[in-house]
Design a protein around this motif. Sequence first.
Motif, mmCIF file in Angstrom:
data_model
loop_
_atom_site.group_PDB
_atom_site.id
_atom_site.type_symbol
_atom_site.label_atom_id
_atom_site.label_comp_id
_atom_site.label_asym_id
_atom_site.label_seq_id
_atom_site.Cartn_x
_atom_site.Cartn_y
_atom_site.Cartn_z
ATOM 1 N N GLY B 213 -61.575 -50.551 -13.476
ATOM 2 C CA GLY B 213 -62.739 -49.993 -12.794
ATOM 3 C C GLY B 213 -62.508 -49.576 -11.360
ATOM 4 N N ARG B 214 -61.299 -49.842 -10.833
ATOM 5 C CA ARG B 214 -61.037 -49.525 -9.420
ATOM 6 C C ARG B 214 -60.188 -48.274 -9.296
ATOM 7 N NH1 ARG B 214 -58.294 -54.270 -6.873
ATOM 8 N NH2 ARG B 214 -58.254 -52.892 -5.069
ATOM 9 N N LEU B 215 -60.557 -47.428 -8.365
ATOM 10 C CA LEU B 215 -59.811 -46.189 -8.124
ATOM 11 C C LEU B 215 -58.521 -46.531 -7.375
ATOM 12 C CD1 LEU B 215 -60.011 -43.047 -8.312
ATOM 13 C CD2 LEU B 215 -60.941 -43.101 -6.014
ATOM 14 N N LEU B 216 -57.377 -46.138 -7.971
ATOM 15 C CA LEU B 216 -56.101 -46.453 -7.332
ATOM 16 C C LEU B 216 -55.556 -45.280 -6.526
ATOM 17 C CD1 LEU B 216 -54.259 -48.345 -10.217
ATOM 18 C CD2 LEU B 216 -55.756 -49.262 -8.450
ATOM 19 N N ALA B 217 -55.777 -44.075 -7.042
ATOM 20 C CA ALA B 217 -55.271 -42.883 -6.337
ATOM 21 C C ALA B 217 -56.017 -41.662 -6.824
ATOM 22 C CB ALA B 217 -53.781 -42.717 -6.612
ATOM 23 N N VAL B 218 -56.060 -40.650 -5.979
ATOM 24 C CA VAL B 218 -56.676 -39.391 -6.391
ATOM 25 C C VAL B 218 -55.981 -38.246 -5.658
ATOM 26 C CG1 VAL B 218 -58.546 -39.562 -4.673
ATOM 27 C CG2 VAL B 218 -58.892 -38.170 -6.702
ATOM 28 N N GLY B 219 -55.797 -37.133 -6.356
ATOM 29 C CA GLY B 219 -55.153 -35.987 -5.712
ATOM 30 C C GLY B 219 -54.569 -35.038 -6.747
ATOM 31 N N HIS B 220 -53.880 -33.999 -6.253
ATOM 32 C CA HIS B 220 -53.191 -33.068 -7.154
ATOM 33 C C HIS B 220 -52.007 -33.829 -7.766
ATOM 34 C CE1 HIS B 220 -50.717 -29.701 -8.432
ATOM 35 N NE2 HIS B 220 -51.845 -28.986 -8.431
ATOM 36 N N PRO B 221 -51.651 -33.565 -9.019
ATOM 37 C CA PRO B 221 -50.512 -34.288 -9.608
ATOM 38 C C PRO B 221 -49.262 -34.224 -8.731
ATOM 39 C CG PRO B 221 -51.655 -33.061 -11.317
ATOM 40 C CD PRO B 221 -52.328 -32.720 -10.027
ATOM 41 N N ASP B 222 -49.000 -33.080 -8.076
ATOM 42 C CA ASP B 222 -47.817 -32.966 -7.209
ATOM 43 C C ASP B 222 -47.917 -33.889 -6.003
ATOM 44 O OD1 ASP B 222 -46.525 -31.200 -8.790
ATOM 45 O OD2 ASP B 222 -47.274 -29.404 -7.740
ATOM 46 N N GLU B 223 -49.121 -33.940 -5.431
ATOM 47 C CA GLU B 223 -49.335 -34.828 -4.267
ATOM 48 C C GLU B 223 -49.048 -36.274 -4.656
ATOM 49 O OE1 GLU B 223 -53.165 -32.348 -2.640
ATOM 50 O OE2 GLU B 223 -53.370 -34.514 -2.898
ATOM 51 N N GLY B 229 -44.169 -41.389 -6.713
ATOM 52 C CA GLY B 229 -42.974 -41.421 -7.543
ATOM 53 C C GLY B 229 -41.762 -40.966 -6.755
ATOM 54 N N ARG B 230 -40.639 -41.642 -6.905
ATOM 55 C CA ARG B 230 -39.410 -41.256 -6.202
ATOM 56 C C ARG B 230 -38.639 -40.258 -7.054
ATOM 57 N NH1 ARG B 230 -38.476 -47.049 -4.941
ATOM 58 N NH2 ARG B 230 -39.210 -47.334 -2.829
ATOM 59 N N PRO B 231 -38.007 -39.247 -6.415
ATOM 60 C CA PRO B 231 -37.133 -38.368 -7.189
ATOM 61 C C PRO B 231 -35.937 -39.164 -7.712
ATOM 62 C CG PRO B 231 -37.021 -37.845 -4.850
ATOM 63 C CD PRO B 231 -38.073 -38.883 -4.999
ATOM 64 N N GLN B 232 -35.461 -38.735 -8.840
ATOM 65 C CA GLN B 232 -34.354 -39.473 -9.456
ATOM 66 C C GLN B 232 -33.227 -38.527 -9.808
ATOM 67 O OE1 GLN B 232 -36.454 -41.366 -12.688
ATOM 68 N NE2 GLN B 232 -36.323 -43.343 -11.630
ATOM 69 N N ALA B 233 -32.037 -39.103 -9.923
ATOM 70 C CA ALA B 233 -30.892 -38.315 -10.380
ATOM 71 C C ALA B 233 -30.092 -39.163 -11.357
ATOM 72 C CB ALA B 233 -30.017 -37.925 -9.198
ATOM 73 N N GLU B 234 -29.415 -38.481 -12.268
ATOM 74 C CA GLU B 234 -28.597 -39.189 -13.227
ATOM 75 C C GLU B 234 -27.203 -38.571 -13.205
ATOM 76 O OE1 GLU B 234 -28.784 -40.640 -17.888
ATOM 77 O OE2 GLU B 234 -30.086 -39.030 -17.203
ATOM 78 N N VAL B 235 -26.193 -39.413 -13.074
ATOM 79 C CA VAL B 235 -24.807 -38.926 -13.044
ATOM 80 C C VAL B 235 -24.113 -39.460 -14.295
ATOM 81 C CG1 VAL B 235 -22.623 -38.892 -11.760
ATOM 82 C CG2 VAL B 235 -24.813 -38.963 -10.517
ATOM 83 N N ARG B 292 -27.726 -34.645 -13.303
ATOM 84 C CA ARG B 292 -29.087 -34.160 -13.581
ATOM 85 C C ARG B 292 -30.025 -34.712 -12.520
ATOM 86 N NH1 ARG B 292 -29.548 -36.654 -19.001
ATOM 87 N NH2 ARG B 292 -27.837 -35.750 -20.175
ATOM 88 N N LYS B 293 -30.851 -33.825 -11.992
ATOM 89 C CA LYS B 293 -31.805 -34.255 -10.978
ATOM 90 C C LYS B 293 -33.208 -33.990 -11.502
ATOM 91 C CE LYS B 293 -32.670 -33.564 -6.100
ATOM 92 N NZ LYS B 293 -32.468 -32.605 -5.028
ATOM 93 N N GLY B 294 -34.086 -34.957 -11.398
ATOM 94 C CA GLY B 294 -35.442 -34.749 -11.926
ATOM 95 C C GLY B 294 -36.489 -35.247 -10.969
ATOM 96 N N LYS B 295 -37.683 -34.614 -11.114
ATOM 97 C CA LYS B 295 -38.807 -35.078 -10.293
ATOM 98 C C LYS B 295 -39.437 -36.263 -11.016
ATOM 99 C CE LYS B 295 -41.179 -31.193 -10.043
ATOM 100 N NZ LYS B 295 -42.263 -30.252 -9.690
ATOM 101 N N ALA B 296 -40.110 -37.101 -10.289
ATOM 102 C CA ALA B 296 -40.855 -38.183 -10.929
ATOM 103 C C ALA B 296 -42.011 -37.551 -11.710
ATOM 104 C CB ALA B 296 -41.400 -39.118 -9.865
ATOM 105 N N THR B 304 -46.022 -46.749 -11.526
ATOM 106 C CA THR B 304 -45.852 -47.334 -10.187
ATOM 107 C C THR B 304 -47.192 -47.878 -9.683
ATOM 108 O OG1 THR B 304 -44.226 -45.620 -9.769
ATOM 109 C CG2 THR B 304 -44.954 -46.865 -7.859
ATOM 110 N N LEU B 305 -48.241 -47.062 -9.872
ATOM 111 C CA LEU B 305 -49.572 -47.486 -9.419
ATOM 112 C C LEU B 305 -50.021 -48.756 -10.129
ATOM 113 C CD1 LEU B 305 -51.344 -44.021 -9.231
ATOM 114 C CD2 LEU B 305 -51.130 -45.636 -7.344
ATOM 115 N N MET B 306 -49.768 -48.795 -11.442
ATOM 116 C CA MET B 306 -50.169 -49.975 -12.220
ATOM 117 C C MET B 306 -49.415 -51.215 -11.745
ATOM 118 S SD MET B 306 -52.476 -49.038 -14.326
ATOM 119 C CE MET B 306 -53.115 -47.481 -13.759
ATOM 120 N N GLU B 307 -48.084 -51.027 -11.477
ATOM 121 C CA GLU B 307 -47.274 -52.153 -11.000
ATOM 122 C C GLU B 307 -47.781 -52.638 -9.655
ATOM 123 O OE1 GLU B 307 -43.164 -51.012 -10.920
ATOM 124 O OE2 GLU B 307 -43.170 -50.665 -13.080
ATOM 125 N N GLU B 308 -48.040 -51.684 -8.751
ATOM 126 C CA GLU B 308 -48.521 -52.050 -7.409
ATOM 127 C C GLU B 308 -49.831 -52.820 -7.501
ATOM 128 O OE1 GLU B 308 -46.696 -48.232 -5.001
ATOM 129 O OE2 GLU B 308 -48.871 -48.545 -5.019
#
Lengths: 244, 311
Positions: B213-223, B229-235, B292-296, B304-308
Amino acid sequence: MMSDIWTVMRKELKEIITLGGGSRGGKFSYLIVLGVFGVFVPWQSGRAWVESPMVVALWAWLPYFYTATWVADSFAGERERHTLETLLASRLSDRAILLGKLLAIMTYACGLVWSMAVIGLITVNVGFGQGTLLLYPPATAVAMVVATVLGSGLAASAGILISLRAATARQAAQTMSLLIFFLFIPIFGLQLLPAETQAQVSLWLEQADLAQIGLLAGGIVLVLDGVLLAAALARFQRARLILD
Amino acid sequence: MTDIAIHTENLTRDFKTVRAVDALTLAVPAGIVFGFLGPNGSGKTTTIRLLLGLLEPTTGQAVVLGHDTRTHADAVRAQAGALLEHHGLYERLSAEDNLEFYGRVWRLPGPERAARIKELLTQTGLWDRRRETVGGWSRGMKQKLAVARTLLHRPPLVFLDEPTAGLDPVAAAELREQLAALAAREGVTVFLTTHNLTEAEKLCARVAVIRQGRLLAVGHPDELRRGRGRPQAEVIGRNFSEAALAALRARPEVAGLEVKDGGLAIDLQAEAEMAPLVSVLVQHGVQVEEVRKGKASLEDVFLTLMEEEQK
């Protein structure tokens, strides 16, 4: 408001007719009902079917049976089938939903009973007319119409109240079935009385002014109709209907 | 219509001892698809019921299309459309009868009603099956019909409560496409609840995340992605020595790393360049085959929000 009531009525009647007469079995059940009360019973009664004012009592009593099944389903069934919340989320007012359902069930019951009355009249004319046209006396015809409307109104408003409170359509139908026993209390109750008392009651009925008794009974049923309808309107709360 | 379609201020709803919606303060701009995300039981459906005036808030206020839901719920329901948790179709009636009924409910005049029913059934590919009773239809077809019913009276605001829940992936994708097309064509504000994050990412211009029932975050998905979310890379490669990993950990742009399944997963601090990091690895003898580099994803943000929140 009137057009909203008519919209709900129209949908309800369509559902009743689709389910009741849509299948071959449904059509057959209508034929049986019309056959029993439109042909068999009038044929057995002969001219008395048209001439006796006591037949009005039957017309007041019959709608209950055709109301019970559908009225139980009115709210409890919609809730079970998950259509109620969408209906409640629409622009329809509480009264339009409730009165639309009530009037649809009354229309169905009255329509069926009046069809029986017309078929019964044809049956009696065919079997016992002997060349003359037999008709219900005007007072009996009016009483029959009023009795059917009041009887179906009583059953429908009681049923809607039960359906609003019931958890499932089956539970509502079971409660409606229990109420049928109350209809038989005067008949069986009279037979349980001592023979002397029964004779006194019969004598009183023969001497009584049936029109007065009819008016009194009609008045009582009318008041009961009003009380039950007011209770149903008070019970109709969107939040409660969604959360129950 | 105002520029804000929905505005809530400390909206709260309790059910006995359970707080289903907790001081929700939210503004939904008009004309967008707004995603309301949360796990099961997080208060999404209760919020919709509050916004439609079907439930009264315990405290707080909601103003929908300029009407207070506590005092003018009828006005809200007169303007909005809603596809709730269940499709709400009359399964004994035909598709056409279902729309005909709701067309009358919304007081569409006869010719307009008939034209609108034809338009929507054609758009959803159901016109040829309009006379069939809905009971025998697949769930996907029912959902399409329910969406058509929701848009029948051209509402400026529609509430869609998990419209693709329970659909197979093909049916869900098809419905999503139709939803996006219909919403764009009709220009309505869509308040979409879902726990399908891909769906939210594809459809929504703004999202809000709630939990218990509590608002954790609001905004554009990119924001939200940038903020959470942290950007990630895989080598992918061989010889990930301790020295190579230590050298990489020392780099300021590396937030964390983990060797798994013959590869190296790197959490980056921000939008970092990969070339210097690959050089470090090569200098320490790592044989790099692929980077490979990917966005969160929104899913990462959500988790992340749920964990926090749990912490």
